[in-house]
Design a protein around this motif. Structure first.
Motif, PDB file in Angstrom:
ATOM      1  N   VAL A 108      -4.624   3.571   8.072  1.00 26.12           N
ATOM      2  CA  VAL A 108      -5.717   3.344   7.190  1.00 26.12           C
ATOM      3  C   VAL A 108      -6.907   4.105   6.834  1.00 26.12           C
ATOM      4  O   VAL A 108      -6.552   4.110   5.738  1.00 26.12           O
ATOM      5  CB  VAL A 108      -6.104   1.371   7.739  1.00 26.12           C
ATOM      6  N   ASN A 109      -7.525   4.667   7.482  1.00 22.77           N
ATOM      7  CA  ASN A 109      -8.029   5.805   7.049  1.00 22.77           C
ATOM      8  C   ASN A 109      -7.746   6.637   6.176  1.00 22.77           C
ATOM      9  O   ASN A 109      -8.345   7.132   4.656  1.00 22.77           O
ATOM     10  CB  ASN A 109      -8.981   6.703   7.605  1.00 22.77           C
ATOM     11  N   GLY A 130       3.934  14.222   9.222  1.00 18.79           N
ATOM     12  CA  GLY A 130       3.044  12.955  10.206  1.00 18.79           C
ATOM     13  C   GLY A 130       3.641  11.512  10.701  1.00 18.79           C
ATOM     14  O   GLY A 130       3.482  11.117  11.598  1.00 18.79           O
ATOM     15  N   ALA A 131       4.684  11.009   9.690  1.00 23.16           N
ATOM     16  CA  ALA A 131       5.284  10.124  10.503  1.00 23.16           C
ATOM     17  C   ALA A 131       6.316  10.159  11.564  1.00 23.16           C
ATOM     18  O   ALA A 131       6.245  10.060  11.817  1.00 23.16           O
ATOM     19  CB  ALA A 131       5.807   9.241   8.941  1.00 23.16           C
ATOM     20  N   GLN A 132       7.065  11.371  10.658  1.00 28.78           N
ATOM     21  CA  GLN A 132       8.265  11.837  11.961  1.00 28.78           C
ATOM     22  C   GLN A 132       7.767  12.596  13.646  1.00 28.78           C
ATOM     23  O   GLN A 132       8.078  12.224  14.782  1.00 28.78           O
ATOM     24  CB  GLN A 132       8.949  12.803  11.998  1.00 28.78           C
ATOM     25  N   ALA A 133       5.798  12.974  13.418  1.00 27.98           N
ATOM     26  CA  ALA A 133       5.244  13.549  14.580  1.00 27.98           C
ATOM     27  C   ALA A 133       4.441  12.570  15.450  1.00 27.98           C
ATOM     28  O   ALA A 133       3.990  12.300  16.250  1.00 27.98           O
ATOM     29  CB  ALA A 133       4.103  14.661  14.218  1.00 27.98           C
ATOM     30  N   ASN A 134       4.224  11.299  14.557  1.00 24.94           N
ATOM     31  CA  ASN A 134       3.354  10.287  15.494  1.00 24.94           C
ATOM     32  C   ASN A 134       2.706  10.239  14.861  1.00 24.94           C
ATOM     33  O   ASN A 134       1.540  10.073  15.902  1.00 24.94           O
ATOM     34  CB  ASN A 134       4.390   9.522  16.575  1.00 24.94           C
ATOM     35  N   TRP A 135       1.751  11.075  13.985  1.00 24.48           N
ATOM     36  CA  TRP A 135       0.046  11.047  13.394  1.00 24.48           C
ATOM     37  C   TRP A 135       0.387   9.810  12.604  1.00 24.48           C
ATOM     38  O   TRP A 135      -1.067  10.011  12.652  1.00 24.48           O
ATOM     39  CB  TRP A 135       0.616  12.528  13.052  1.00 24.48           C
ATOM     40  N   LEU A 136       1.338   9.825  12.049  1.00 25.16           N
ATOM     41  CA  LEU A 136       1.096   8.514  11.427  1.00 25.16           C
ATOM     42  C   LEU A 136       1.172   7.666  11.242  1.00 25.16           C
ATOM     43  O   LEU A 136       2.947   7.468  11.870  1.00 25.16           O
ATOM     44  CB  LEU A 136       0.890   9.308   9.344  1.00 25.16           C
ATOM     45  N   ASP A 137       1.732   6.463  11.234  1.00 29.88           N
ATOM     46  CA  ASP A 137       1.664   5.244  11.312  1.00 29.88           C
ATOM     47  C   ASP A 137       2.858   4.658  10.491  1.00 29.88           C
ATOM     48  O   ASP A 137       2.758   4.529   9.058  1.00 29.88           O
ATOM     49  CB  ASP A 137       0.905   3.716  11.977  1.00 29.88           C
ATOM     50  N   GLU A 138       4.462   4.687  10.570  1.00 25.51           N
ATOM     51  CA  GLU A 138       5.241   4.447   9.061  1.00 25.51           C
ATOM     52  C   GLU A 138       5.300   3.084   9.427  1.00 25.51           C
ATOM     53  O   GLU A 138       5.585   3.285   7.937  1.00 25.51           O
ATOM     54  CB  GLU A 138       6.544   5.299  10.412  1.00 25.51           C
ATOM     55  N   LYS A 139       4.959   2.117   9.742  1.00 27.71           N
ATOM     56  CA  LYS A 139       4.801   1.097   9.499  1.00 27.71           C
ATOM     57  C   LYS A 139       4.167   0.559   8.869  1.00 27.71           C
ATOM     58  O   LYS A 139       4.277   0.348   7.635  1.00 27.71           O
ATOM     59  CB  LYS A 139       5.144  -0.169  10.738  1.00 27.71           C
ATOM     60  N   ILE A 140       2.622   1.373   8.503  1.00 28.11           N
ATOM     61  CA  ILE A 140       1.595   1.060   7.361  1.00 28.11           C
ATOM     62  C   ILE A 140       2.206   1.445   6.414  1.00 28.11           C
ATOM     63  O   ILE A 140       1.907   0.999   5.383  1.00 28.11           O
ATOM     64  CB  ILE A 140       0.563   1.886   8.396  1.00 28.11           C
ATOM     65  N   LEU A 141       2.870   2.849   6.559  1.00 26.28           N
ATOM     66  CA  LEU A 141       2.513   3.596   5.537  1.00 26.28           C
ATOM     67  C   LEU A 141       3.703   3.282   4.633  1.00 26.28           C
ATOM     68  O   LEU A 141       3.581   2.760   3.143  1.00 26.28           O
ATOM     69  CB  LEU A 141       3.183   5.227   5.658  1.00 26.28           C
ATOM     70  N   ARG A 142       4.991   2.624   5.661  1.00 28.32           N
ATOM     71  CA  ARG A 142       6.129   1.865   5.153  1.00 28.32           C
ATOM     72  C   ARG A 142       5.178   0.411   3.523  1.00 28.32           C
ATOM     73  O   ARG A 142       5.931   0.386   2.785  1.00 28.32           O
ATOM     74  CB  ARG A 142       7.275   1.641   5.732  1.00 28.32           C
ATOM     75  N   SER A 143       4.724  -0.215   4.456  1.00 27.93           N
ATOM     76  CA  SER A 143       4.406  -0.719   3.532  1.00 27.93           C
ATOM     77  C   SER A 143       2.944  -0.909   2.809  1.00 27.93           C
ATOM     78  O   SER A 143       3.206  -1.763   1.489  1.00 27.93           O
ATOM     79  CB  SER A 143       3.364  -2.421   4.553  1.00 27.93           C
ATOM     80  N   TYR A 144       2.452   0.219   2.832  1.00 33.64           N
ATOM     81  CA  TYR A 144       1.750   0.224   1.311  1.00 33.64           C
ATOM     82  C   TYR A 144       2.839   1.234   0.855  1.00 33.64           C
ATOM     83  O   TYR A 144       2.303   0.960  -1.271  1.00 33.64           O
ATOM     84  CB  TYR A 144       0.251   1.231   2.386  1.00 33.64           C
ATOM     85  N   TRP A 145       3.348   2.433   0.530  1.00 30.66           N
ATOM     86  CA  TRP A 145       3.754   2.921   0.102  1.00 30.66           C
ATOM     87  C   TRP A 145       5.481   2.676  -0.659  1.00 30.66           C
ATOM     88  O   TRP A 145       6.320   3.485  -1.434  1.00 30.66           O
ATOM     89  CB  TRP A 145       4.079   4.669   0.351  1.00 30.66           C
ATOM     90  N   ARG A 146       6.300   1.705  -0.207  1.00 32.06           N
ATOM     91  CA  ARG A 146       7.390   1.803   0.190  1.00 32.06           C
ATOM     92  C   ARG A 146       8.317   2.117  -1.448  1.00 32.06           C
ATOM     93  O   ARG A 146       9.324   3.617  -1.630  1.00 32.06           O
ATOM     94  CB  ARG A 146       8.021   1.061   0.903  1.00 32.06           C
ATOM     95  N   ARG A 200      -3.156   5.653  21.847  1.00 33.42           N
ATOM     96  CA  ARG A 200      -3.002   6.579  21.253  1.00 33.42           C
ATOM     97  C   ARG A 200      -2.535   5.528  19.627  1.00 33.42           C
ATOM     98  O   ARG A 200      -2.643   6.107  18.710  1.00 33.42           O
ATOM     99  CB  ARG A 200      -2.253   7.045  21.519  1.00 33.42           C
ATOM    100  N   LYS A 201      -1.880   3.683  20.272  1.00 35.75           N
ATOM    101  CA  LYS A 201      -1.028   3.656  18.856  1.00 35.75           C
ATOM    102  C   LYS A 201      -2.680   3.232  18.009  1.00 35.75           C
ATOM    103  O   LYS A 201      -2.458   3.152  17.001  1.00 35.75           O
ATOM    104  CB  LYS A 201      -0.896   2.903  19.588  1.00 35.75           C
ATOM    105  N   ALA A 202      -3.509   2.750  18.564  1.00 33.93           N
ATOM    106  CA  ALA A 202      -4.245   2.495  17.835  1.00 33.93           C
ATOM    107  C   ALA A 202      -4.908   3.483  17.258  1.00 33.93           C
ATOM    108  O   ALA A 202      -5.604   3.248  15.774  1.00 33.93           O
ATOM    109  CB  ALA A 202      -5.939   1.749  18.726  1.00 33.93           C
ATOM    110  N   ALA A 203      -5.444   4.343  18.117  1.00 31.97           N
ATOM    111  CA  ALA A 203      -6.171   5.388  16.535  1.00 31.97           C
ATOM    112  C   ALA A 203      -5.269   6.124  16.060  1.00 31.97           C
ATOM    113  O   ALA A 203      -5.943   6.198  14.431  1.00 31.97           O
ATOM    114  CB  ALA A 203      -5.867   6.562  17.947  1.00 31.97           C
ATOM    115  N   VAL A 204      -3.685   5.968  15.990  1.00 33.36           N
ATOM    116  CA  VAL A 204      -2.520   6.419  15.216  1.00 33.36           C
ATOM    117  C   VAL A 204      -2.641   5.713  13.642  1.00 33.36           C
ATOM    118  O   VAL A 204      -2.860   5.818  12.209  1.00 33.36           O
ATOM    119  CB  VAL A 204      -1.353   6.417  15.966  1.00 33.36           C
TER     120      VAL A 204
END
Length: 166
Positions: A37-38, A107-123, A28-32
């Motif tokens: 990234v997608n 999406g991050a709140q529901a764990n559908w998206l990886d917050e760590k990746i979003l943060r590194s890209y968008w912060r 699941r973590k790998a899929a998220v």
């Protein structure tokens, strides 16, 4: 020895269940992570999303050029904005961007998206965009418009990212 059979079966079942759970969690973590990234890759190649991002950045520059930082809803309504040779409604441009940011936060709140990746890209832009449009957000949270819960997930993620170290 037969007297231990139920205990051995229970232990075996517990080990199997634990391994299954750990495997599920890993997959699941790998899929998220993969979906996050997608999403980022689609954002850079999708004409609608990249257009939305470009319009928003252009609007920010247009507002800055007229010393209209942290614009209210009324200021946005009165602002003339032309992008790619055509007039655009500045309130729609900001609303589209902030709805997109809110969806990312949800999406991050529901764990559908990886917050760590979003943060590194968008912060940086994610946090600055909210800070630079707080008057607009306050106006939009009126009962007549969006209500007090509008952009709450976005704001909560901004607060979290603002207060945490890089």
């Amino acid at each position: 020895m037969l007297q231990y059979a139920p205990l051995l079966i229970a232990i075996g079942s517990l080990i199997t269940a634990t391994m299954s759970f750990l495997s599920f969690r890993h997959v699941r973590k790998a899929a998220v992570r993969s979906e996050t990234v997608n999403l980022i890759m689609r954002m850079t190649s999708d004409a609608h999303v990249s257009g939305m991002l470009d319009r928003f950045r252009s609007l920010r520059l247009s507002l800055d050029a007229q010393d209209r930082s942290n614009p209210s809803l009324d200021t946005l309504r009165r602002h003339t904005f032309v992008w790619d040779g055509a007039p655009w409604d500045p309130t729609r441009v900001v609303k589209d961007m902030f709805n997109f940011y809110e969806a990312m936060a949800l999406g991050a709140q529901a764990n559908w998206l990886d917050e760590k990746i979003l943060r590194s890209y968008w912060r940086t832009s994610y946090v600055l965009d909210f800070a630079d449009f707080t008057a607009y957000v306050a106006d939009m949270r009126s009962e007549a418009l969006g209500g007090p819960r509008l952009y709450n997930a976005y704001e909560a993620l901004v607060r979290k990212w603002r207060s945490s170290a890089v």
